[in-house]
Design an enzyme around this catalytic site. Structure first.
Site, PDB file in Angstrom:
ATOM      1  N   GLY A 148       1.000  -1.218   0.062  1.00 41.75           N
ATOM      2  CA  GLY A 148       0.083  -0.047   0.035  1.00 41.75           C
ATOM      3  C   GLY A 148       0.824   1.454   0.077  1.00 41.75           C
ATOM      4  O   GLY A 148       1.989   1.353   0.249  1.00 41.75           O
ATOM      5  N   CYS A 149       0.134   2.341   0.009  1.00 41.88           N
ATOM      6  CA  CYS A 149       0.789   3.638  -0.418  1.00 41.88           C
ATOM      7  C   CYS A 149       1.469   4.208   0.983  1.00 41.88           C
ATOM      8  O   CYS A 149       2.676   4.429   1.383  1.00 41.88           O
ATOM      9  CB  CYS A 149       0.168   4.864  -0.982  1.00 41.88           C
ATOM     10  SG  CYS A 149      -1.534   4.803  -0.187  1.00 41.88           S
ATOM     11  N   TYR A 150       0.656   4.010   2.022  1.00 42.97           N
ATOM     12  CA  TYR A 150       1.283   4.438   3.384  1.00 42.97           C
ATOM     13  C   TYR A 150       2.348   3.623   3.829  1.00 42.97           C
ATOM     14  O   TYR A 150       3.322   3.875   4.298  1.00 42.97           O
ATOM     15  CB  TYR A 150       0.135   4.402   4.432  1.00 42.97           C
ATOM     16  CG  TYR A 150      -0.763   5.692   4.437  1.00 42.97           C
ATOM     17  CD1 TYR A 150      -0.174   7.128   4.625  1.00 42.97           C
ATOM     18  CD2 TYR A 150      -2.094   5.812   4.410  1.00 42.97           C
ATOM     19  CE1 TYR A 150      -1.003   8.200   4.761  1.00 42.97           C
ATOM     20  CE2 TYR A 150      -3.009   6.795   4.632  1.00 42.97           C
ATOM     21  CZ  TYR A 150      -2.518   7.965   4.183  1.00 42.97           C
ATOM     22  OH  TYR A 150      -3.315   9.088   4.565  1.00 42.97           O
ATOM     23  N   THR A 152       4.418   1.794   2.125  1.00 41.69           N
ATOM     24  CA  THR A 152       5.497   2.093   1.124  1.00 41.69           C
ATOM     25  C   THR A 152       6.536   3.204   1.976  1.00 41.69           C
ATOM     26  O   THR A 152       7.686   2.991   2.335  1.00 41.69           O
ATOM     27  CB  THR A 152       5.283   2.468  -0.304  1.00 41.69           C
ATOM     28  OG1 THR A 152       4.551   1.147  -0.943  1.00 41.69           O
ATOM     29  CG2 THR A 152       6.495   2.612  -0.900  1.00 41.69           C
TER      30      THR A 152
END
Length: 343
Positions: A148-150, A152
């Site tokens: 996921g973005c957070y 990463t």
């Protein structure tokens, strides 16, 4: 040429995949699916892709997708696990940008995502697609769980400190801000311009779905369970994540800058900035880059790491393409040599 299929081509991560793959020298996109937009030309929906794709959206069909070498799922949770087993049995490699295979504890996944997992055996075989940690496993993987973005931005910021055992693993803090595109393309009141412009707010303070994923990755780096306080915020911008990370040093001393530089010196998409720098989200807009800086304010025992990414690129579609490149033995940066947009 690598034959590619994309399931879920109309969301922000789906169209970002199309943008990146349009100029990839080793890829031919053969299938783009959308149940709601069946029959509509891709270039009619996304005019930025005119001249790059002469395809129409089609309803997902396993038989047609099975003709591809790799299939990307840019879909909400629950979709990939319904189709991935058939594709994998037919030898297709699968890269899931969603959350279906990220968390190894299936009961924990069900607790956070409010669904029963239908193929826990695939969770076991899935490789977590953070190249800076699992590059070797990605090479031979048939199923990739793209982070996921957070997770990463947060993991890349904390990893060097946890791997060397330099911080108190029990008291980590991740204070993270995201642009509105992180909420997806679906219409919702909370994502309207009038609701988000000129305002900022924290959300999901009691618990966010990315929390167990972040804990899992950081615990593996630390070699023991970590304690993490994760507070996400919604900011009035379209793209970008800014993670401000805090930890307590066990033995306060200099050398943090060189530690980060050494850890990421061979990583093509992690940029450790010069000492004293403050990375900005706009510097990574559209690029598959994580920019990091590290501080020890007032030479005290608190370490502060700043980590910025584009949530749609290094936090989603770009990282997925990076994984594909590794899986097929291509230059890891193929199709991803994009400079961030300024201003």
């Amino acid at each position: 040429m690598i034959k590619v299929g994309i399931v879920g081509g109309t969301g922000y991560t789906g169209v970002e995949l199309l943008r990146l793959l349009a100029n990839h020298p080793s890829v031919e996109v053969q299938v783009i699916t959308s149940r709601s937009e069946e029959g509509i030309a891709v270039a009619d929906m996304f005019p930025n892709l005119r001249g790059h794709f002469d395809l129409c959206f089609t309803v997902p069909d396993v038989d047609r997708l099975a003709e591809c070498d790799v299939v990307f799922f840019a879909t909400p949770h629950g979709v990939a696990m319904s189709m991935a087993p058939d594709l994998i049995r037919r030898g297709v490699r699968v890269i899931d940008l969603g959350a279906d295979f990220r968390i190894k504890d299936v009961s924990l996944w069900s607790q956070w995502y409010k669904l029963e997992h239908t193929c826990p055996d695939l969770v076991e075989m899935a490789v977590y697609g953070l190249p800076e940690v699992n590059r070797q496993q990605i090479t031979d993987a048939q199923l990739i769980a793209c982070p996921g973005c957070y997770p990463t931005a947060t993991q890349l910021g904390f990893l060097p400190l946890l791997e060397q055992g330099l911080i108190d693993h029990r008291r980590l803090i991740a204070d993270c801000k995201s642009g509105v595109s992180g909420a997806g393309r679906g219409a919702s009141v909370g994502a309207l311009l009038c609701e988000t412009s000129e305002s900022m707010k924290a959300y999901a303070v009691a618990g966010h779905r990315h929390l167990p994923e972040i804990r899992q990755g950081l615990s593996e780096a630390a070699g023991r369970p970590v304690g993490l306080t994760f507070v996400p915020h919604l900011t009035p911008m379209i793209r970008g994540i800014h993670s401000t990370l805090y930890a307590t040093l066990k033995d306060p001393k200099d050398g943090l800058q060189s530690l980060f530089e050494e850890r990421y010196k061979d990583e093509p998409f992690v940029d450790v900035m010069p000492e004293g720098s403050h990375p900005e989200t706009r510097s990574v807009k559209g690029a598959n880059t994580c920019r990091i800086s590290v501080f020890r304010p007032q030479n005290d025992d608190t370490v502060v790491v700043l980590s910025v990414i584009d949530n749609l690129v290094k936090g989603a579609a770009g990282q997925a393409v990076q994984n594909m490149n590794i899986m097929f033995g291509l230059d890891e940066a193929s199709g991803l040599g994009i400079v961030g947009l300024m201003p």
